[in-house]
Design a protein around this motif. Structure first.
Motif, short mmCIF file in Angstrom:
data_model
loop_
_atom_site.label_atom_id
_atom_site.label_comp_id
_atom_site.label_asym_id
_atom_site.label_seq_id
_atom_site.Cartn_x
_atom_site.Cartn_y
_atom_site.Cartn_z
N ALA A 1 -1.90 3.49 -5.90
CA ALA A 1 -2.57 2.45 -5.11
C ALA A 1 -3.65 3.06 -4.22
CB ALA A 1 -1.53 1.70 -4.26
N LYS B 1 1.20 -2.87 -15.12
CA LYS B 1 1.37 -2.88 -13.68
C LYS B 1 1.39 -1.44 -13.15
CE LYS B 1 4.09 -7.14 -13.28
NZ LYS B 1 5.38 -7.72 -12.85
N GLU C 1 -12.90 -0.42 -10.29
CA GLU C 1 -12.55 -1.82 -10.51
C GLU C 1 -12.63 -2.21 -11.98
OE1 GLU C 1 -15.12 -4.14 -8.11
OE2 GLU C 1 -14.22 -3.49 -6.21
N LYS D 1 -7.78 2.25 -4.09
CA LYS D 1 -8.50 1.92 -2.87
C LYS D 1 -9.65 2.89 -2.60
CE LYS D 1 -4.67 -0.43 -0.57
NZ LYS D 1 -3.72 -0.42 0.58
N MET E 1 -10.75 -10.73 -8.61
CA MET E 1 -9.36 -10.95 -8.98
C MET E 1 -9.30 -11.67 -10.33
SD MET E 1 -6.37 -12.79 -6.74
CE MET E 1 -6.60 -11.65 -5.39
N THR F 1 -1.64 -11.38 -2.44
CA THR F 1 -0.67 -10.29 -2.66
C THR F 1 -0.38 -10.08 -4.15
OG1 THR F 1 1.14 -11.88 -2.38
CG2 THR F 1 0.44 -10.64 -0.43
N SER F 2 -1.24 -10.61 -5.01
CA SER F 2 -1.02 -10.45 -6.45
C SER F 2 -1.00 -8.97 -6.80
CB SER F 2 -2.14 -11.15 -7.23
OG SER F 2 -2.09 -12.55 -7.01
N PRO F 3 -0.16 -8.60 -7.77
CA PRO F 3 -0.03 -7.17 -8.10
C PRO F 3 -1.25 -6.61 -8.83
CG PRO F 3 1.20 -8.50 -9.66
CD PRO F 3 0.70 -9.44 -8.61
N TYR F 4 -1.42 -5.32 -8.71
CA TYR F 4 -2.48 -4.63 -9.43
C TYR F 4 -2.05 -4.38 -10.88
CZ TYR F 4 -5.83 -3.41 -5.75
OH TYR F 4 -6.80 -3.44 -4.79
N TYR F 5 -3.00 -4.56 -11.77
CA TYR F 5 -2.84 -4.14 -13.16
C TYR F 5 -3.97 -3.16 -13.47
CZ TYR F 5 0.66 -7.68 -14.47
OH TYR F 5 1.81 -8.43 -14.59
N ARG G 1 -6.57 -6.73 -9.17
CA ARG G 1 -5.43 -7.61 -8.90
C ARG G 1 -5.43 -8.74 -9.93
NH1 ARG G 1 -2.64 -6.75 -4.34
NH2 ARG G 1 -3.59 -5.53 -2.67
#
Length: 200
Positions: free
Chosen positions: A27, A11, A37, A31, A1, A48-52, A42
């Protein structure tokens, strides 16, 4: 993270606007590892931080990881290709259309050669038929059917032909056995005659 998003990352919702692909599908691609990665993570300290993600590299890696032949993947690949062309037109190469039965172009000489080969094979078959080494399948089937009928009829009459003899020798097992055995052996001898007839 990551604590902060690297420069140029956006985002998922922004990537959706750029590509036209839904956030849910993006999303899922992250996954499943279609977007690795290295180019998506995140950003923040909460679970629960958003994905960038890096929009350019994410689009390229996702595009390359998908099976072009799969119906579901094909639509996404086309959408990604449209986006990738906006910043790297050389990255996308035209996909070859699959042709199940491509037309074969023959030269006049090739066509003549094939015609000669076909005529030669036909002549060989006609000669073999005249010499008797080649027989029509229908003829063989008819002879085999007739032979099978002859064998069937011969075997079915054995009981009627020997029943009285067997009853007469009922007290003597060996003699009764010999009568049955000999009757069957006689019919088997006839089978050899039928086989020889079919070979001619």
């Amino acid at each position: 993270m990551k604590k902060r998003a690297p420069k140029g990352w956006v985002k998922i919702s922004d990537f959706e606007e750029l590509t036209g692909i839904s956030s849910k599908t993006i999303a899922a691609a992250i996954k499943r590892g279609h977007i690795p990665e290295q180019v998506a993570a995140r950003v923040g300290t909460a679970a629960t931080s958003p994905y960038y993600l890096d929009p350019h590299e994410a689009a390229k890696t996702w595009y390359c990881s998908m099976n072009a032949a799969h119906p579901t993947s094909r639509k996404i690949r086309l959408t990604l290709a449209g986006y990738i062309k906006t910043f790297d037109s050389a990255f996308i190469t035209p996909e070859q259309k699959h042709v199940e039965n491509p037309a074969i172009t023959l030269t006049y000489e090739d066509a003549q050669l094939q015609e000669k080969i076909a005529k030669a094979r036909l002549a060989e078959l006609e000669l073999a038929e005249k010499e008797g080494s080649l027989v029509e399948k229908a003829t063989i089937d008819a002879e085999l059917f007739a032979a099978a009928q002859e064998i069937r009829n011969a075997l079915l009459v054995i009981p009627d032909r020997i029943i009285d003899q067997v009853i007469a020798e009922a007290a003597n097992r060996n003699k009764a056995h010999g009568i049955i055995y000999n009757a069957i052996a006689d019919e088997l001898e006839k089978l050899a005659d039928i086989g020889a007839r079919l070979e001619k």
